[in-house]
Design an enzyme around this catalytic site. Structure first.
Site, short mmCIF file in Angstrom:
data_model
loop_
_atom_site.label_atom_id
_atom_site.label_comp_id
_atom_site.label_asym_id
_atom_site.label_seq_id
_atom_site.Cartn_x
_atom_site.Cartn_y
_atom_site.Cartn_z
N ASP A 106 9.04 -1.56 -5.43
CA ASP A 106 7.82 -2.05 -4.76
C ASP A 106 6.67 -2.25 -5.74
O ASP A 106 5.59 -2.69 -5.35
CB ASP A 106 7.41 -1.12 -3.59
CG ASP A 106 7.17 0.32 -3.99
OD1 ASP A 106 7.84 0.82 -4.91
OD2 ASP A 106 6.28 0.96 -3.38
N HIS B 263 -1.30 1.56 -0.57
CA HIS B 263 0.09 2.04 -0.60
C HIS B 263 0.45 2.75 0.71
O HIS B 263 1.09 3.80 0.74
CB HIS B 263 0.32 2.98 -1.81
CG HIS B 263 1.76 3.10 -2.20
ND1 HIS B 263 2.57 4.10 -1.73
CD2 HIS B 263 2.54 2.35 -3.00
CE1 HIS B 263 3.79 3.97 -2.26
NE2 HIS B 263 3.79 2.90 -3.03
#
Ligand SMILES: [Zn+2]
Ligand SMILES: [Zn+2]
Length: 301
Positions: free
Chosen positions: A68, A267
């Site tokens: 990611d 996040h």
């Protein structure tokens, strides 16, 4: 007037794209030079949608090799070639990033039209390097499930800026101008009489991904803008500990202990469809110093 120094968020979700959010990616604009930090898989889509001039990106900083944070890189690197890039690109990342990129590029039969410099860093220690004549980067270790580093971007002390009107008024010689720029007094008058007031040196820190770790406070002290991951709300603190991530309350604590000017979080775990609880709790603790990171938004540093 201070030069432009700002952060645009391109990806603010953890793990995978969902709820209209995408994996980590940011672009820092320093005086119109762009520095990318992390490169989640949707980076290119956002670069296009936000009309960010990708030819101005000369440095990419990668915090760690979880997908990611770096699965957008191969596509971005090969697109640069399709667009005829000739300028060198430098990637700063952890050990193994060279192997990752060279493997993907090789087995996909890709070729690059430009020089690619991949610099690997041992994430367990700090490193300093310059990416612009007035901007320095310091890396520092983060506590995550794999080797990970954070970044502090620090504006350098610019040289003394002489006041043009004083050059005229005193008819200063080249030698005298040089002396003023070195900070010296001239003609028996104080240096401060000839220079413009110094602008404050600004700084930005990027901390993702990491467990709650007070040992980073030394490295991020008094930054103007602190980006810190806040994957979970406090109810999931145990999960944060296990997965080496941070809760919102812990990110706020780090911001307080480091006297950061503002806290920008991101996040977010995919389990949060809606982020209003992050805003509510963040504002409760930090007021206007709290910023909920959102894609497409630009934050001044
Ligand atoms: Zn992550
Ligand atoms: Zn990670």
């Amino acid at each position: 007037v201070a030069v432009r120094f700002e952060c645009t968020i391109l990806g603010v979700n953890s793990a995978y794209p969902v709820h209209g959010r995408h994996p980590s990616c940011q672009v820092i604009n320093y005086n119109n030079e762009l520095i990318m930090i992390d490169c989640g898989e949707s980076a290119q889509i956002h670069l296009s949608n936000l009309s960010i001039k990708r030819s101005r990106i000369n440095h990419i900083l990668i915090s760690h090799l979880h997908g990611d944070h770096c699965f957008g890189l191969p596509g971005l690197l090969t697109s640069f070639s399709l667009q005829g890039r000739s300028k060198k690109l430098t990637i700063h990342g952890p050990l193994n990033i060279k192997k990752y990129l060279e493997t993907v590029l090789e087995i996909s039969g890709s070729y690059l039209t430009y020089e690619l410099d991949i610099l690997e860093y041992d994430t367990s220690i700090c490193h300093d390097f310059s990416i612009h004549k007035n901007l320095e980067v310091q890396t520092f270790p983060l506590d995550h499930r794999m080797p990970t580093m954070g970044f502090r971007l620090q504006e350098k002390q610019s040289e003394m800026n002489i006041d043009p009107s004083k050059i005229k008024e005193y008819d200063l010689s080249i030698e005298e101008i040089k002396a003023v720029k070195r900070g010296e007094d001239i003609r028996g008058l104080s240096n401060s009489k000839f220079v413009l007031p110094m602008t404050k040196n600004r700084s930005y820190a990027y901390c993702s991904d990491t467990a709650y770790d007070e040992s980073i406070i030394n490295y991020i002290k008094e930054v103007d803008l602190l980006y810190h991951e806040a994957t979970y709300l406090g109810e999931l603190e145990q999960l944060a500990i296990e997965r080496k991530h941070t809760t919102l309350a812990q990110a706020i604590q780090i911001a307080k202990l480091s006297s950061a000017g503002k806290l920008l979080v991101g996040h977010y775990s995919s389990r949060y469809t809606d982020l209003s609880e992050f805003v509510k709790r963040g504002k409760e603790k930090l007021g206007d110093k709290f910023l909920l990171g959102q894609e497409g938004e630009t934050y001044a540093i």
